[in-house]
Each structure stands twice: as C-alpha cells, then as structure tokens.
Design an enzyme around this catalytic site. Structure first.
Site, PDB file in Angstrom:
ATOM      1  CG  ASP A  28      63.193  20.672  11.799  1.00 58.17           C
ATOM      2  OD1 ASP A  28      62.507  21.677  11.609  1.00 58.17           O
ATOM      3  OD2 ASP A  28      63.889  20.504  12.822  1.00 58.17           O
ATOM      4  CB  ILE A  29      68.575  19.665  12.835  1.00 54.74           C
ATOM      5  CG1 ILE A  29      69.835  18.942  13.228  1.00 54.74           C
ATOM      6  CG2 ILE A  29      68.199  20.712  13.854  1.00 54.74           C
ATOM      7  CD1 ILE A  29      70.529  18.263  12.109  1.00 54.74           C
ATOM      8  CD  GLU A  87      64.908  27.987  16.049  1.00 55.45           C
ATOM      9  OE1 GLU A  87      65.923  27.400  15.702  1.00 55.45           O
ATOM     10  OE2 GLU A  87      63.901  27.416  16.498  1.00 55.45           O
ATOM     11  CG  HIS A  92      61.513  27.722   7.670  1.00 56.38           C
ATOM     12  ND1 HIS A  92      61.904  28.984   8.056  1.00 56.38           N
ATOM     13  CD2 HIS A  92      61.025  27.134   8.800  1.00 56.38           C
ATOM     14  CE1 HIS A  92      61.681  29.149   9.343  1.00 56.38           C
ATOM     15  NE2 HIS A  92      61.126  28.042   9.829  1.00 56.38           N
ATOM     16  CG  HIS A  94      57.989  23.421   9.670  1.00 55.65           C
ATOM     17  ND1 HIS A  94      58.942  22.901  10.524  1.00 55.65           N
ATOM     18  CD2 HIS A  94      58.025  24.766   9.859  1.00 55.65           C
ATOM     19  CE1 HIS A  94      59.522  23.889  11.203  1.00 55.65           C
ATOM     20  NE2 HIS A  94      58.979  25.024  10.819  1.00 55.65           N
TER      21      HIS A  94
HETATM   22  P1  AMP Z   1      61.016  27.984  13.171  1.00 57.43           P
HETATM   23  O1  AMP Z   1      61.564  29.298  12.637  1.00 57.43           O
HETATM   24  O2  AMP Z   1      60.359  28.125  14.499  1.00 57.43           O
HETATM   25  O3  AMP Z   1      60.183  27.263  12.145  1.00 57.43           O
HETATM   26  O4  AMP Z   1      62.275  27.070  13.496  1.00 57.43           O
HETATM   27  C1  AMP Z   1      63.241  26.711  12.555  1.00 57.43           C
HETATM   28  C2  AMP Z   1      63.262  25.217  12.344  1.00 57.43           C
HETATM   29  O5  AMP Z   1      64.482  24.935  11.688  1.00 57.43           O
HETATM   30  C3  AMP Z   1      63.228  24.363  13.619  1.00 57.43           C
HETATM   31  O6  AMP Z   1      62.255  23.355  13.462  1.00 57.43           O
HETATM   32  C4  AMP Z   1      64.642  23.830  13.726  1.00 57.43           C
HETATM   33  O7  AMP Z   1      64.693  22.519  14.275  1.00 57.43           O
HETATM   34  C5  AMP Z   1      65.096  23.836  12.282  1.00 57.43           C
HETATM   35  N1  AMP Z   1      66.529  24.026  12.112  1.00 57.43           N
HETATM   36  C6  AMP Z   1      67.303  24.999  12.662  1.00 57.43           C
HETATM   37  N2  AMP Z   1      68.578  24.870  12.262  1.00 57.43           N
HETATM   38  C7  AMP Z   1      68.618  23.788  11.458  1.00 57.43           C
HETATM   39  C8  AMP Z   1      69.665  23.130  10.734  1.00 57.43           C
HETATM   40  N3  AMP Z   1      70.928  23.564  10.760  1.00 57.43           N
HETATM   41  N4  AMP Z   1      69.353  22.028   9.994  1.00 57.43           N
HETATM   42  C9  AMP Z   1      68.072  21.585   9.953  1.00 57.43           C
HETATM   43  N5  AMP Z   1      67.043  22.164  10.607  1.00 57.43           N
HETATM   44  C10 AMP Z   1      67.317  23.244  11.356  1.00 57.43           C
END
Ligand code: AMP
Length: 131
Positions: A28-29, A87, A92, A94
């Site tokens: 995760d970035i 988002e 995905h 975590h």
């Molecule tokens: P959520 O949908 O709330 O789980 O959020 C998406 C997750 O993906 C967040 O924790 C972001 O930090 C992560 N994220 C978004 N874009 C990227 C990326 N390009 N590389 C790695 N992680 C990402």
C-alpha cells in the site's frame, strides 16, 4: 482498465510482494504500518463477494501465503486481513502486520516512506513468499 489492473499488468509501477497467474500483492502506497500489503485478483472485479466460491477460495489461499511471508519478514502478533473502502473499484485485501489493534485503525495518519525503504520492505516480503 482500473488503476489496480494496470498495477497487476505492470503498466503502473508498484512495490511487488508476491504474485502468481491469478493474483498480485504489492505494498500500500500509504501504509498504516511497515509491511501493509494489498492483495488483488488480476481479473477486474470490484466487489469481493461477487467472486465465485472457487475463485475466492484460491484468493484466500494466496492471501494466506502472503500473510505468512509478511509475518516472517516483519514479526508481529498477527497479520490482520481487512476488506473495506470504496476508493478503488477493484477488489483488494489489506494485510497489516499488527502489534496491537491500533495498527488497524484506518482513521489514523498513514505513513509516507521513502522509495528506497518501500523497495526494501517489498523485497523482504518477496524473499519470504513461497508459491
Ligand atoms: P480503499 O478502497 O479505501 O481500501 O483504499 C485503497 C487503498 O489503496 C488505500 O489504502 C491506498 O493507499 C491504496 N492505493 C491507492 N493507490 C495506490 C497505488 N497506486 N499503489 C499502492 N497503493 C495504492
């Protein structure tokens, strides 16, 4: 293609932690803690519970192997598995190495680590991943 499909296809860079033909794991970035990893299907599917039973089974088996690698690379009490968030419209999981439940509080401030450290973290997990 959504952003996570592009990451799995290598069209957008990521810090790779593990992969097989069907699934991909990367850092995760903006991690909650060091080792916070996302596990995704390469196939474009938004909602995890739209997956067929056999596919979600393989997804969980892959996530388990990644969790084992994370725990070896970053010793912790447990690796938490969390599915939440609206988002990114691509399923995905975590995986978060957890010393206490506070480590899994998504409302707290995220880390922003230098690229070199992110690469080292990902490489450490990748080295422990057993297919
Ligand atoms: P959520 O949908 O709330 O789980 O959020 C998406 C997750 O993906 C967040 O924790 C972001 O930090 C992560 N994220 C978004 N874009 C990227 C990326 N390009 N590389 C790695 N992680 C990402």
């Amino acid at each position: 293609m959504d952003i996570f499909s592009k990451i799995a296809a290598g069209e957008i860079p990521s810090y790779k932690c593990a992969e097989n033909e069907e699934f991909y794991a990367f850092l995760d970035i903006n991690p909650l803690v060091k080792g916070h990893t996302l596990v995704i299907p390469r196939r474009e599917v938004d909602y995890i519970f739209d997956m067929e039973d056999d596919e979600i089974g393989r997804y969980q088996q892959f996530a388990k192997k990644v969790a084992v690698a994370i725990k070896t690379a970053f010793p912790c009490v447990k690796v938490a598995e969390v599915v939440l968030g609206l988002e990114v419209p691509h399923a995905h999981i975590h995986l978060i190495p957890m010393q206490s439940e506070a480590d899994v509080d998504f409302k707290r401030e995220k880390l922003s680590l230098p690229a070199e450290e992110m690469k080292q973290i990902a490489d450490k997990i990748y080295a422990e991943f057993v297919k």
